[in-house]
Design a protein around this motif. Sequence first.
Motif, PDB file in Angstrom:
ATOM      1  N   VAL A  79       0.840  -1.200   0.000  1.00 49.17           N
ATOM      2  CA  VAL A  79       0.000   0.000   0.000  1.00 49.17           C
ATOM      3  C   VAL A  79       0.871   1.245   0.000  1.00 49.17           C
ATOM      4  O   VAL A  79       0.649   2.186  -0.747  1.00 49.17           O
ATOM      5  N   GLU A  80       1.921   1.243   0.845  1.00 48.90           N
ATOM      6  CA  GLU A  80       2.827   2.394   0.891  1.00 48.90           C
ATOM      7  C   GLU A  80       3.495   2.611  -0.465  1.00 48.90           C
ATOM      8  O   GLU A  80       3.627   3.732  -0.931  1.00 48.90           O
ATOM      9  N   GLY A  81       3.919   1.518  -1.116  1.00 46.90           N
ATOM     10  CA  GLY A  81       4.546   1.620  -2.436  1.00 46.90           C
ATOM     11  C   GLY A  81       3.602   2.217  -3.452  1.00 46.90           C
ATOM     12  O   GLY A  81       3.972   3.036  -4.275  1.00 46.90           O
ATOM     13  N   TRP A  82       2.330   1.809  -3.396  1.00 46.39           N
ATOM     14  CA  TRP A  82       1.319   2.311  -4.327  1.00 46.39           C
ATOM     15  C   TRP A  82       1.097   3.804  -4.111  1.00 46.39           C
ATOM     16  O   TRP A  82       0.988   4.585  -5.035  1.00 46.39           O
ATOM     17  N   LYS A  83       1.046   4.211  -2.820  1.00 41.39           N
ATOM     18  CA  LYS A  83       0.824   5.634  -2.497  1.00 41.39           C
ATOM     19  C   LYS A  83       1.978   6.501  -2.988  1.00 41.39           C
ATOM     20  O   LYS A  83       1.796   7.675  -3.292  1.00 41.39           O
ATOM     21  N   ALA A  84       3.171   5.926  -3.032  1.00 37.39           N
ATOM     22  CA  ALA A  84       4.348   6.693  -3.460  1.00 37.39           C
ATOM     23  C   ALA A  84       4.324   6.979  -4.966  1.00 37.39           C
ATOM     24  O   ALA A  84       5.031   7.833  -5.467  1.00 37.39           O
ATOM     25  N   LYS A  85       3.476   6.255  -5.692  1.00 41.05           N
ATOM     26  CA  LYS A  85       3.406   6.437  -7.143  1.00 41.05           C
ATOM     27  C   LYS A  85       2.543   7.643  -7.503  1.00 41.05           C
ATOM     28  O   LYS A  85       1.653   8.031  -6.753  1.00 41.05           O
ATOM     29  N   LYS A  86       2.822   8.194  -8.676  1.00 40.57           N
ATOM     30  CA  LYS A  86       2.137   9.396  -9.122  1.00 40.57           C
ATOM     31  C   LYS A  86       1.611   9.195 -10.534  1.00 40.57           C
ATOM     32  O   LYS A  86       2.229   8.495 -11.334  1.00 40.57           O
ATOM     33  N   TRP A  87       0.477   9.818 -10.841  1.00 42.24           N
ATOM     34  CA  TRP A  87      -0.086   9.744 -12.193  1.00 42.24           C
ATOM     35  C   TRP A  87       0.495  10.849 -13.061  1.00 42.24           C
ATOM     36  O   TRP A  87       0.677  11.983 -12.604  1.00 42.24           O
ATOM     37  N   TYR A  88       0.779  10.516 -14.319  1.00 42.34           N
ATOM     38  CA  TYR A  88       1.303  11.484 -15.288  1.00 42.34           C
ATOM     39  C   TYR A  88       0.419  11.477 -16.536  1.00 42.34           C
ATOM     40  O   TYR A  88       0.005  10.417 -16.992  1.00 42.34           O
ATOM     41  N   ARG A  89       0.152  12.667 -17.059  1.00 43.98           N
ATOM     42  CA  ARG A  89      -0.630  12.774 -18.297  1.00 43.98           C
ATOM     43  C   ARG A  89       0.314  12.581 -19.485  1.00 43.98           C
ATOM     44  O   ARG A  89       1.375  13.212 -19.547  1.00 43.98           O
ATOM     45  N   VAL A  90      -0.085  11.730 -20.410  1.00 43.51           N
ATOM     46  CA  VAL A  90       0.765  11.418 -21.568  1.00 43.51           C
ATOM     47  C   VAL A  90       0.273  12.190 -22.794  1.00 43.51           C
ATOM     48  O   VAL A  90      -0.921  12.171 -23.111  1.00 43.51           O
ATOM     49  N   HIS A  91       1.209  12.876 -23.459  1.00 46.81           N
ATOM     50  CA  HIS A  91       0.874  13.703 -24.623  1.00 46.81           C
ATOM     51  C   HIS A  91       1.563  13.169 -25.875  1.00 46.81           C
ATOM     52  O   HIS A  91       2.695  12.696 -25.812  1.00 46.81           O
ATOM     53  N   VAL A  92       0.872  13.290 -27.017  1.00 44.94           N
ATOM     54  CA  VAL A  92       1.472  12.904 -28.302  1.00 44.94           C
ATOM     55  C   VAL A  92       2.423  14.013 -28.766  1.00 44.94           C
ATOM     56  O   VAL A  92       2.386  15.117 -28.230  1.00 44.94           O
ATOM     57  N   PRO A  93       3.276  13.745 -29.775  1.00 40.63           N
ATOM     58  CA  PRO A  93       4.242  14.771 -30.217  1.00 40.63           C
ATOM     59  C   PRO A  93       3.579  16.013 -30.824  1.00 40.63           C
ATOM     60  O   PRO A  93       2.385  16.017 -31.136  1.00 40.63           O
ATOM     61  N   ASP A  94       4.401  17.052 -31.010  1.00 45.26           N
ATOM     62  CA  ASP A  94       3.951  18.324 -31.607  1.00 45.26           C
ATOM     63  C   ASP A  94       3.216  18.118 -32.924  1.00 45.26           C
ATOM     64  O   ASP A  94       2.257  18.819 -33.218  1.00 45.26           O
ATOM     65  N   ALA A  95       3.708  17.176 -33.735  1.00 46.54           N
ATOM     66  CA  ALA A  95       3.121  16.928 -35.063  1.00 46.54           C
ATOM     67  C   ALA A  95       1.640  16.589 -34.975  1.00 46.54           C
ATOM     68  O   ALA A  95       0.886  16.809 -35.918  1.00 46.54           O
ATOM     69  N   PHE A  96       1.211  16.066 -33.821  1.00 47.38           N
ATOM     70  CA  PHE A  96      -0.203  15.714 -33.627  1.00 47.38           C
ATOM     71  C   PHE A  96      -0.890  16.636 -32.625  1.00 47.38           C
ATOM     72  O   PHE A  96      -1.931  16.299 -32.062  1.00 47.38           O
ATOM     73  N   GLY A  97      -0.292  17.797 -32.377  1.00 44.40           N
ATOM     74  CA  GLY A  97      -0.934  18.803 -31.528  1.00 44.40           C
ATOM     75  C   GLY A  97      -0.757  18.620 -30.037  1.00 44.40           C
ATOM     76  O   GLY A  97      -1.449  19.243 -29.240  1.00 44.40           O
ATOM     77  N   LYS A  98       0.179  17.760 -29.617  1.00 42.24           N
ATOM     78  CA  LYS A  98       0.481  17.525 -28.194  1.00 42.24           C
ATOM     79  C   LYS A  98      -0.744  17.181 -27.353  1.00 42.24           C
ATOM     80  O   LYS A  98      -0.794  17.465 -26.169  1.00 42.24           O
ATOM     81  N   ILE A  99      -1.779  16.592 -27.972  1.00 40.22           N
ATOM     82  CA  ILE A  99      -2.989  16.291 -27.203  1.00 40.22           C
ATOM     83  C   ILE A  99      -2.730  15.146 -26.229  1.00 40.22           C
ATOM     84  O   ILE A  99      -1.829  14.337 -26.418  1.00 40.22           O
ATOM     85  N   GLU A 100      -3.546  15.091 -25.180  1.00 35.76           N
ATOM     86  CA  GLU A 100      -3.394  14.067 -24.150  1.00 35.76           C
ATOM     87  C   GLU A 100      -4.061  12.778 -24.610  1.00 35.76           C
ATOM     88  O   GLU A 100      -5.195  12.794 -25.090  1.00 35.76           O
ATOM     89  N   ILE A 101      -3.350  11.655 -24.475  1.00 35.19           N
ATOM     90  CA  ILE A 101      -3.928  10.373 -24.909  1.00 35.19           C
ATOM     91  C   ILE A 101      -4.181   9.413 -23.751  1.00 35.19           C
ATOM     92  O   ILE A 101      -4.669   8.313 -23.956  1.00 35.19           O
ATOM     93  N   GLY A 102      -3.860   9.846 -22.551  1.00 37.06           N
ATOM     94  CA  GLY A 102      -4.102   8.959 -21.415  1.00 37.06           C
ATOM     95  C   GLY A 102      -3.196   9.292 -20.247  1.00 37.06           C
ATOM     96  O   GLY A 102      -2.506  10.313 -20.247  1.00 37.06           O
ATOM     97  N   ASP A 103      -3.208   8.407 -19.271  1.00 34.24           N
ATOM     98  CA  ASP A 103      -2.411   8.577 -18.060  1.00 34.24           C
ATOM     99  C   ASP A 103      -1.551   7.342 -17.838  1.00 34.24           C
ATOM    100  O   ASP A 103      -1.917   6.253 -18.269  1.00 34.24           O
ATOM    101  N   THR A 104      -0.448   7.549 -17.145  1.00 31.54           N
ATOM    102  CA  THR A 104       0.376   6.413 -16.734  1.00 31.54           C
ATOM    103  C   THR A 104       0.882   6.705 -15.328  1.00 31.54           C
ATOM    104  O   THR A 104       0.928   7.862 -14.902  1.00 31.54           O
ATOM    105  N   ILE A 105       1.223   5.656 -14.608  1.00 35.38           N
ATOM    106  CA  ILE A 105       1.604   5.810 -13.203  1.00 35.38           C
ATOM    107  C   ILE A 105       3.040   5.342 -12.984  1.00 35.38           C
ATOM    108  O   ILE A 105       3.489   4.396 -13.618  1.00 35.38           O
ATOM    109  N   SER A 106       3.758   6.054 -12.120  1.00 39.10           N
ATOM    110  CA  SER A 106       5.134   5.666 -11.813  1.00 39.10           C
ATOM    111  C   SER A 106       5.586   6.317 -10.506  1.00 39.10           C
ATOM    112  O   SER A 106       5.147   7.412 -10.172  1.00 39.10           O
TER     113      SER A 106
END
Length: 197
Positions: free
Chosen positions: A11-38
Amino acid sequence: MARKKQVGRRVEGWKAKKWYRVHVPDAFGKIEIGDTISADPENMVGRVMTATLGEVVQDYSKSHIKMKFRINNVAGESAYTEFVGHEVTRDYLRSMVKRRTSRIDTIMPVITKDGKKVRLTIVCLTLTRAEQSQIHSIRQTIMQQIAARATEADLDTLVKDVMSGDLSRDLFKAVKTIYPVRRVEITKSKLERIAAV
């Protein structure tokens, strides 16, 4: 008792993780395509994320095209990516192929103007069954057109041309003078490595 401690640590390990928003490259307008955790942003670099072209350009008629993006930079709570390839779904490819016609597959590596090596798979579908000499001529024309286009374009431009269908349209125009074709589609691309410039 040991089991309870183990659950607590998890549980402590899980709490230490953070969500990050993932963006596509400039060529596709840097839009957000989802989230990932680390727990550590550095561990995310190199992670490959997938999205359909339909999600990226908000056009769900293009949901049969699967795209791959590799995280190459993390800043704050955002992760930024580079394009590493695409592939059309098997169902879509199967639906394009008709009986008593020719399917001409061309696989070729190209090097873009900015030194990126990309492997492209192109499928050309004829209206009726073509002869071997015509198939050879169509394949040669496709290879010449692709090679010429790649040397004039950087990776972003080439990817845009592939995803928009512009490159497929140009190939169609070039080969239809050789033999009646129904469709030309770039079914797969893969960024292989950075070539020596």
